[in-house]
Design a protein around this motif. Sequence first.
Motif, short mmCIF file in Angstrom:
data_model
loop_
_atom_site.label_atom_id
_atom_site.label_comp_id
_atom_site.label_asym_id
_atom_site.label_seq_id
_atom_site.Cartn_x
_atom_site.Cartn_y
_atom_site.Cartn_z
N GLU A 29 0.86 -1.19 0.00
CA GLU A 29 0.00 0.00 0.00
C GLU A 29 0.89 1.24 0.00
O GLU A 29 1.58 1.51 0.99
N PRO A 30 0.91 1.98 -1.11
CA PRO A 30 1.86 3.09 -1.22
C PRO A 30 1.61 4.21 -0.22
O PRO A 30 0.47 4.57 0.06
N ILE A 31 2.69 4.74 0.32
CA ILE A 31 2.65 5.93 1.16
C ILE A 31 3.00 7.15 0.30
O ILE A 31 2.37 8.19 0.38
N ASP A 32 4.02 6.98 -0.53
CA ASP A 32 4.44 8.02 -1.48
C ASP A 32 5.16 7.26 -2.61
O ASP A 32 5.13 6.03 -2.63
N PRO A 33 5.81 7.95 -3.55
CA PRO A 33 6.37 7.19 -4.69
C PRO A 33 7.42 6.15 -4.30
O PRO A 33 7.67 5.23 -5.07
N VAL A 34 8.03 6.26 -3.13
CA VAL A 34 9.07 5.28 -2.78
C VAL A 34 8.75 4.42 -1.56
O VAL A 34 9.35 3.37 -1.38
N ARG A 35 7.80 4.84 -0.74
CA ARG A 35 7.52 4.10 0.49
C ARG A 35 6.18 3.37 0.41
O ARG A 35 5.25 3.84 -0.22
N TYR A 36 6.08 2.27 1.13
CA TYR A 36 4.81 1.56 1.18
C TYR A 36 4.71 0.75 2.46
O TYR A 36 5.71 0.49 3.13
N ILE A 37 3.49 0.36 2.78
CA ILE A 37 3.25 -0.55 3.90
C ILE A 37 3.11 -1.95 3.31
O ILE A 37 2.41 -2.15 2.32
N GLU A 115 2.05 12.55 -3.81
CA GLU A 115 2.51 12.47 -5.21
C GLU A 115 4.02 12.59 -5.31
O GLU A 115 4.63 12.09 -6.23
N GLN A 116 4.64 13.31 -4.37
CA GLN A 116 6.09 13.42 -4.35
C GLN A 116 6.60 12.75 -3.07
O GLN A 116 5.85 12.58 -2.12
N LYS A 117 7.88 12.39 -3.11
CA LYS A 117 8.48 11.77 -1.94
C LYS A 117 8.39 12.71 -0.74
O LYS A 117 8.75 13.87 -0.82
N MET A 118 7.88 12.20 0.37
CA MET A 118 7.76 13.03 1.57
C MET A 118 9.16 13.32 2.12
O MET A 118 10.01 12.44 2.17
N ASN B 180 19.95 10.65 -7.77
CA ASN B 180 19.23 10.18 -8.95
C ASN B 180 17.74 10.46 -8.84
O ASN B 180 17.21 10.73 -7.77
N ASP B 181 17.13 10.41 -10.00
CA ASP B 181 15.70 10.69 -10.12
C ASP B 181 14.98 9.35 -10.12
O ASP B 181 15.12 8.58 -11.06
N VAL B 182 14.24 9.08 -9.05
CA VAL B 182 13.57 7.78 -8.95
C VAL B 182 12.08 7.89 -9.23
O VAL B 182 11.32 6.99 -8.90
N SER B 183 11.66 8.98 -9.84
CA SER B 183 10.22 9.09 -10.14
C SER B 183 9.81 7.95 -11.06
O SER B 183 10.61 7.43 -11.84
N GLY B 184 8.58 7.55 -10.94
CA GLY B 184 8.08 6.32 -11.58
C GLY B 184 8.46 6.17 -13.03
O GLY B 184 8.88 5.09 -13.46
N ALA B 185 8.36 7.24 -13.81
CA ALA B 185 8.56 7.14 -15.25
C ALA B 185 9.98 6.74 -15.63
O ALA B 185 10.21 6.18 -16.70
N THR B 186 10.96 6.98 -14.73
CA THR B 186 12.35 6.68 -15.10
C THR B 186 12.66 5.19 -15.06
O THR B 186 13.61 4.74 -15.68
N GLY B 187 11.88 4.43 -14.30
CA GLY B 187 12.13 2.98 -14.19
C GLY B 187 13.41 2.66 -13.45
O GLY B 187 13.92 1.54 -13.52
#
Lengths: 228, 228
Positions: A29-37, A115-118, B180-187
Motif C-alpha cells: 500500500e503506497p505511502i508516497d512514490p518510494v515508500r509503502y506498507i 505524489e512526491q516523496k515526503m 538520482n531521479d527515482v520518479s516512476g517514469a524513469t524505471g
Amino acid sequence: SAVDDFFAGGSAYPLKGRKVIVTAGPTHEPIDPVRYIANRSSGKQGFEIAGALARLGADVVLVAGPTIEHTPDGVTRVDVETAWQMQAAVRKALPADTVICVAAVADWRVDAEAEQKMKKTRDGLPNLTLVENPDILAGISIMTTGRPELVIGFAAETENVVEHARAKRDRKKCDWIVANDVSGATGIMGGTENQVYLITEDSEEAWPRAGKDLVAAKLADKIAERLG
Amino acid sequence: SAVDDFFAGGSAYPLKGRKVIVTAGPTHEPIDPVRYIANRSSGKQGFEIAGALARLGADVVLVAGPTIEHTPDGVTRVDVETAWQMQAAVRKALPADTVICVAAVADWRVDAEAEQKMKKTRDGLPNLTLVENPDILAGISIMTTGRPELVIGFAAETENVVEHARAKRDRKKCDWIVANDVSGATGIMGGTENQVYLITEDSEEAWPRAGKDLVAAKLADKIAERLG
C-alpha cells in the motif's frame, strides 16, 4: 486432454471443468512514490495451492501480490500490488466455483498517497492517516447472486489461533477458514512449512506440520471432495 | 595476492589496504509481527558498488537491508532489517577510509511495535505514531574523531534532483552526494539502469544513463582517485 484423462483413469482430474480463483502474497500500500506498507507474506502457500488445484484439473486464476514466487504450471496469473487492485482482479475473474483468499491483504492503506516523496522537515513528522481497505473475502462471501459454491479464507494469527479463526469465519461469512500460527518462533511466515487448522461449518481439523506443498495438495483434495 | 598484483601490474588494485563500508537496500520497519513499512529500493546499485570496490582491491563490508540480490565476490556481507540495526552494523564495522550510504533507509519507524498482530476493530483504525529514525549518513559525517576520509551519501529524489541533492549534502555534512531521479517514469527504482549526478564540494557532474554496474565501476574509480 481426452488422452490425459485416459491415462489418468479420469478421476485424477476431479476438478476438471471447475473454475477456481486463488489470491496469494502480500499487498503493498503506497505511502508516497518510494515508500509503502507491506507484510511478511511470501506468497508460497497460495502459489502451492494454485498449483495443486491446477494439477487436479481446475481452471485456476492466481491473483498475486508482489512476490518472487514462480507461476505454477497451468495457472493463469494476474499480478497486482494493492488491495484495491486485488479486489478488482478477483471481481474480473468471477464467476468461479471456488475462491480461496490466501493473500495477506493489508487491512489498511494510507488515505491519500503523496505524489512526491515526503521529506523530513523541521516541523516534525508526516501524518499518516490510515483508512480501511476493501474486505475481499467478506465481499465475495456475502454476494447474493453468483456467489461461489465454496469460499475459503485464510487466517494468519499470532495467538489463540483456532478461536480467532472461528470468529473470523463467522464474521466474514465464508465457508471454510484455514488458520495458521505465524508468530515469529514458528518460522512459518516466509518458511517452507505450515501447520494449519481447517475450520468448516461443523468441524475443526488440526493438520500435522508439513511442507506447504503437502498442505496445498491436501487442501486441493478436500476442495475436490466438497465440490465433487 | 602478490601474484595477483604481479599479473595485474599493481595499479589494478588501487584500493588495496583500504577499508570501505557500503550500505544497500531498503530497511523494513516493523508495525507488528506481520506488517512493516518498506520502500522500493532493490539494493542493486549498492551491491554493484560493493562489488566494484572489491574488484579494485578494497576490503568491503556491505551492510544490507532485505533484498534478493546476491553477495558480490570478495565482499563481507552483514544482513540487517531496520534502520537501527543498520546503524549499529555500520558503527561496528568502523573505522573505515570510506563509507558509502546507498541504502534507502526509512526516515521513520513506528513508535512502539505491537507485540501481537493488530486486529481490525469496530472502534476504528490503529494509531500509527511515527518517530524519526537515526540518520546514519549525518551521524558518520559529523564524527569528530575517526571520521572516514570520504563519506558519500545517495539521494533518491522525485523532483528538483540536483537542488535537493546539494541541499542534502550541506545538511548531512557528507563529502559527496550521488543523486538520482527515482520518479516512476524513469524505471530506475528496481530497474537495471541508473542516471546519476555526482555532487562534490566544488563540482556537479551529470553522468550518462548506464547500467548500474557501469555507474558502480565509475564511482569506484572516482573513489580510488580521491583516496589515491
